[in-house]
Scaffold this motif. Sequence first.
Motif, PDB file in Angstrom:
ATOM      1  N   GLU A  68       0.764  -1.350  -0.035  1.00 49.28           N
ATOM      2  CA  GLU A  68       0.086   0.081   0.011  1.00 49.28           C
ATOM      3  C   GLU A  68       0.838   1.173   0.109  1.00 49.28           C
ATOM      4  O   GLU A  68       0.506   2.347  -0.525  1.00 49.28           O
ATOM      5  CB  GLU A  68      -1.046   0.178   1.292  1.00 49.28           C
ATOM      6  N   PHE A  69       2.142   1.036   0.494  1.00 47.84           N
ATOM      7  CA  PHE A  69       3.080   2.044   0.758  1.00 47.84           C
ATOM      8  C   PHE A  69       3.586   2.635  -0.673  1.00 47.84           C
ATOM      9  O   PHE A  69       3.792   3.920  -1.153  1.00 47.84           O
ATOM     10  CB  PHE A  69       4.123   1.821   1.810  1.00 47.84           C
ATOM     11  N   LEU A  70       3.752   1.833  -1.480  1.00 48.62           N
ATOM     12  CA  LEU A  70       4.437   1.787  -3.108  1.00 48.62           C
ATOM     13  C   LEU A  70       3.815   2.872  -3.688  1.00 48.62           C
ATOM     14  O   LEU A  70       4.365   3.855  -4.053  1.00 48.62           O
ATOM     15  CB  LEU A  70       4.636   0.744  -3.586  1.00 48.62           C
ATOM     16  N   PRO A  71       2.465   2.775  -4.207  1.00 49.48           N
ATOM     17  CA  PRO A  71       1.851   3.946  -4.752  1.00 49.48           C
ATOM     18  C   PRO A  71       1.707   5.285  -3.895  1.00 49.48           C
ATOM     19  O   PRO A  71       1.830   6.303  -4.786  1.00 49.48           O
ATOM     20  CB  PRO A  71       0.343   3.426  -5.059  1.00 49.48           C
ATOM     21  N   LEU A  72       1.877   5.372  -2.596  1.00 50.89           N
ATOM     22  CA  LEU A  72       1.707   6.486  -2.072  1.00 50.89           C
ATOM     23  C   LEU A  72       3.404   7.068  -2.174  1.00 50.89           C
ATOM     24  O   LEU A  72       3.275   8.357  -2.124  1.00 50.89           O
ATOM     25  CB  LEU A  72       1.637   6.139  -0.639  1.00 50.89           C
ATOM     26  N   ASN A  73       4.268   6.316  -2.118  1.00 54.20           N
ATOM     27  CA  ASN A  73       5.672   6.715  -2.282  1.00 54.20           C
ATOM     28  C   ASN A  73       5.731   7.450  -3.593  1.00 54.20           C
ATOM     29  O   ASN A  73       6.397   8.534  -3.767  1.00 54.20           O
ATOM     30  CB  ASN A  73       6.623   5.502  -2.405  1.00 54.20           C
ATOM     31  N   ALA A  74       4.951   6.816  -4.951  1.00 54.43           N
ATOM     32  CA  ALA A  74       5.060   7.643  -6.188  1.00 54.43           C
ATOM     33  C   ALA A  74       4.504   9.275  -5.806  1.00 54.43           C
ATOM     34  O   ALA A  74       4.995  10.217  -6.486  1.00 54.43           O
ATOM     35  CB  ALA A  74       4.258   6.850  -7.028  1.00 54.43           C
ATOM     36  N   ARG A  75       3.320   9.220  -5.178  1.00 53.87           N
ATOM     37  CA  ARG A  75       2.540  10.332  -4.940  1.00 53.87           C
ATOM     38  C   ARG A  75       3.261  11.522  -4.237  1.00 53.87           C
ATOM     39  O   ARG A  75       3.547  12.627  -4.370  1.00 53.87           O
ATOM     40  CB  ARG A  75       1.611  10.236  -4.469  1.00 53.87           C
ATOM     41  N   LEU A  76       4.416  11.143  -3.277  1.00 53.11           N
ATOM     42  CA  LEU A  76       4.911  11.705  -2.420  1.00 53.11           C
ATOM     43  C   LEU A  76       6.324  12.363  -3.418  1.00 53.11           C
ATOM     44  O   LEU A  76       6.606  13.557  -3.215  1.00 53.11           O
ATOM     45  CB  LEU A  76       5.798  11.048  -1.303  1.00 53.11           C
ATOM     46  N   GLN A  77       6.930  11.451  -4.262  1.00 50.93           N
ATOM     47  CA  GLN A  77       7.812  11.734  -5.159  1.00 50.93           C
ATOM     48  C   GLN A  77       7.444  12.909  -6.209  1.00 50.93           C
ATOM     49  O   GLN A  77       8.100  14.022  -6.483  1.00 50.93           O
ATOM     50  CB  GLN A  77       8.491  10.650  -5.871  1.00 50.93           C
ATOM     51  N   GLN A  78       6.364  12.628  -6.581  1.00 56.00           N
ATOM     52  CA  GLN A  78       5.579  13.779  -7.499  1.00 56.00           C
ATOM     53  C   GLN A  78       5.419  15.057  -6.714  1.00 56.00           C
ATOM     54  O   GLN A  78       5.590  16.083  -7.124  1.00 56.00           O
ATOM     55  CB  GLN A  78       4.261  13.268  -7.903  1.00 56.00           C
ATOM     56  N   ALA A  79       4.631  15.083  -5.520  1.00 53.54           N
ATOM     57  CA  ALA A  79       4.612  16.052  -4.890  1.00 53.54           C
ATOM     58  C   ALA A  79       5.892  16.892  -4.412  1.00 53.54           C
ATOM     59  O   ALA A  79       6.049  18.118  -4.601  1.00 53.54           O
ATOM     60  CB  ALA A  79       3.929  15.891  -3.492  1.00 53.54           C
ATOM     61  N   CYS A  80       6.931  16.088  -4.029  1.00 56.13           N
ATOM     62  CA  CYS A  80       8.194  16.910  -3.752  1.00 56.13           C
ATOM     63  C   CYS A  80       8.897  17.541  -5.106  1.00 56.13           C
ATOM     64  O   CYS A  80       9.344  18.632  -5.374  1.00 56.13           O
ATOM     65  CB  CYS A  80       9.309  16.126  -3.270  1.00 56.13           C
ATOM     66  N   THR A  81       8.547  16.779  -6.349  1.00 50.93           N
ATOM     67  CA  THR A  81       8.951  17.509  -7.712  1.00 50.93           C
ATOM     68  C   THR A  81       8.191  19.062  -7.935  1.00 50.93           C
ATOM     69  O   THR A  81       8.964  19.760  -8.134  1.00 50.93           O
ATOM     70  CB  THR A  81       8.860  16.446  -8.680  1.00 50.93           C
ATOM     71  N   GLU A  82       6.815  18.919  -7.732  1.00 51.29           N
ATOM     72  CA  GLU A  82       6.191  20.003  -7.961  1.00 51.29           C
ATOM     73  C   GLU A  82       6.566  21.103  -6.623  1.00 51.29           C
ATOM     74  O   GLU A  82       6.342  22.253  -7.244  1.00 51.29           O
ATOM     75  CB  GLU A  82       4.625  19.473  -7.800  1.00 51.29           C
TER      76      GLU A  82
ATOM     77  N   GLU B 293      13.095   7.798   5.140  1.00 54.26           N
ATOM     78  CA  GLU B 293      13.462   7.055   6.302  1.00 54.26           C
ATOM     79  C   GLU B 293      12.536   5.826   6.496  1.00 54.26           C
ATOM     80  O   GLU B 293      12.745   4.596   6.636  1.00 54.26           O
ATOM     81  CB  GLU B 293      13.721   7.708   7.511  1.00 54.26           C
ATOM     82  N   LEU B 294      11.284   6.138   6.336  1.00 53.51           N
ATOM     83  CA  LEU B 294      10.357   5.116   6.439  1.00 53.51           C
ATOM     84  C   LEU B 294      10.346   3.982   5.291  1.00 53.51           C
ATOM     85  O   LEU B 294      10.300   2.857   5.507  1.00 53.51           O
ATOM     86  CB  LEU B 294       8.696   5.521   6.517  1.00 53.51           C
ATOM     87  N   HIS B 295      10.710   4.573   4.095  1.00 56.21           N
ATOM     88  CA  HIS B 295      10.754   3.635   3.032  1.00 56.21           C
ATOM     89  C   HIS B 295      11.901   2.667   3.186  1.00 56.21           C
ATOM     90  O   HIS B 295      12.103   1.507   3.190  1.00 56.21           O
ATOM     91  CB  HIS B 295      10.912   4.222   1.650  1.00 56.21           C
ATOM     92  N   GLU B 296      13.115   3.133   3.715  1.00 56.78           N
ATOM     93  CA  GLU B 296      14.186   2.507   3.855  1.00 56.78           C
ATOM     94  C   GLU B 296      14.033   1.346   5.087  1.00 56.78           C
ATOM     95  O   GLU B 296      14.215   0.242   5.039  1.00 56.78           O
ATOM     96  CB  GLU B 296      15.425   3.215   4.420  1.00 56.78           C
ATOM     97  N   ASP B 297      13.161   1.876   6.057  1.00 60.09           N
ATOM     98  CA  ASP B 297      12.910   1.174   7.240  1.00 60.09           C
ATOM     99  C   ASP B 297      12.089  -0.276   6.586  1.00 60.09           C
ATOM    100  O   ASP B 297      12.249  -1.262   7.144  1.00 60.09           O
ATOM    101  CB  ASP B 297      12.171   1.777   8.193  1.00 60.09           C
ATOM    102  N   LEU B 298      11.075   0.008   5.829  1.00 61.84           N
ATOM    103  CA  LEU B 298      10.382  -0.839   5.279  1.00 61.84           C
ATOM    104  C   LEU B 298      10.967  -2.037   4.812  1.00 61.84           C
ATOM    105  O   LEU B 298      10.967  -3.222   4.772  1.00 61.84           O
ATOM    106  CB  LEU B 298       9.126  -0.476   4.548  1.00 61.84           C
ATOM    107  N   ILE B 299      11.977  -1.549   3.583  1.00 61.47           N
ATOM    108  CA  ILE B 299      12.682  -2.684   2.727  1.00 61.47           C
ATOM    109  C   ILE B 299      13.730  -3.152   3.560  1.00 61.47           C
ATOM    110  O   ILE B 299      14.175  -4.276   3.432  1.00 61.47           O
ATOM    111  CB  ILE B 299      13.401  -1.882   1.564  1.00 61.47           C
ATOM    112  N   ALA B 300      14.322  -2.534   4.585  1.00 59.38           N
ATOM    113  CA  ALA B 300      15.283  -3.237   5.400  1.00 59.38           C
ATOM    114  C   ALA B 300      14.629  -4.178   6.279  1.00 59.38           C
ATOM    115  O   ALA B 300      15.010  -5.415   6.402  1.00 59.38           O
ATOM    116  CB  ALA B 300      16.094  -2.110   6.239  1.00 59.38           C
ATOM    117  N   THR B 301      13.599  -3.869   6.757  1.00 58.00           N
ATOM    118  CA  THR B 301      12.877  -4.860   7.694  1.00 58.00           C
ATOM    119  C   THR B 301      12.286  -6.082   6.960  1.00 58.00           C
ATOM    120  O   THR B 301      12.157  -7.115   7.298  1.00 58.00           O
ATOM    121  CB  THR B 301      11.632  -4.175   8.431  1.00 58.00           C
TER     122      THR B 301
END
Length: 205
Positions: free
Chosen positions: A91-105, A190-198
């Motif tokens: 569920e996080f992955l599509p939200l991650n794409a939205r976060l990246q888009q928001a930061c770009t904008e 950091e949350l993304h890194e935490d998820l993939i590490a865990t």
Amino acid sequence: MSRASTQELLVLHAVRLKGMADDKAVAARFLLDQATVSELLLDYQAYGWVSWSEFAGTRGWSLTPAGRVENERQLAAERGDAGVLREVYQEFLPLNARLQQACTEWQLRPSEDDPMAFNDHTDPAWDARVVKALTALSLRLDELVQRLSGVLDRMGGYDLRFAAALGKVPRDPTWVDGSGKDSCHTVWFELHEDLIATLGVERGQ
């Protein structure tokens, strides 16, 4: 029932999440006693799991390849049944794409003359739209973090940190994507890194 992590895991994991951090920052990440953290970091240096470096005014501990292997061993032993964690990650992955888009904008505001024009934050409507997108992500994050922390104690707090950064944006736009501070982007990364590490997966999987 939520599981509590050992101090040994938390110290090494904090170094991984921060990338590079001194004793104070490592201790602060999981609200640990700094003296205990300093002792463990020296032990980890002796084991070859962390190394101290200084560059261009930045100094701190970082994981060695051996430290990364040890961190992943600790995480694998801790996670047990990863069903909820994997569900949240998907569920996080599509939200991650939205976060990246928001930061770009937030960084760019295209014009007719320049599609890569820098956002100088003089268009309130443009910035308000980005903040609205970040606010929606913050609400989703509340629910995801509640589920994560229901499995592992150490995964709590990301939602509060993200909301705190977002609340500072009207006074200082760097709280969206600034480095060297607990900005929205820093917390999310950091949350993304935490998820993939865990979960023991690579970014992009």
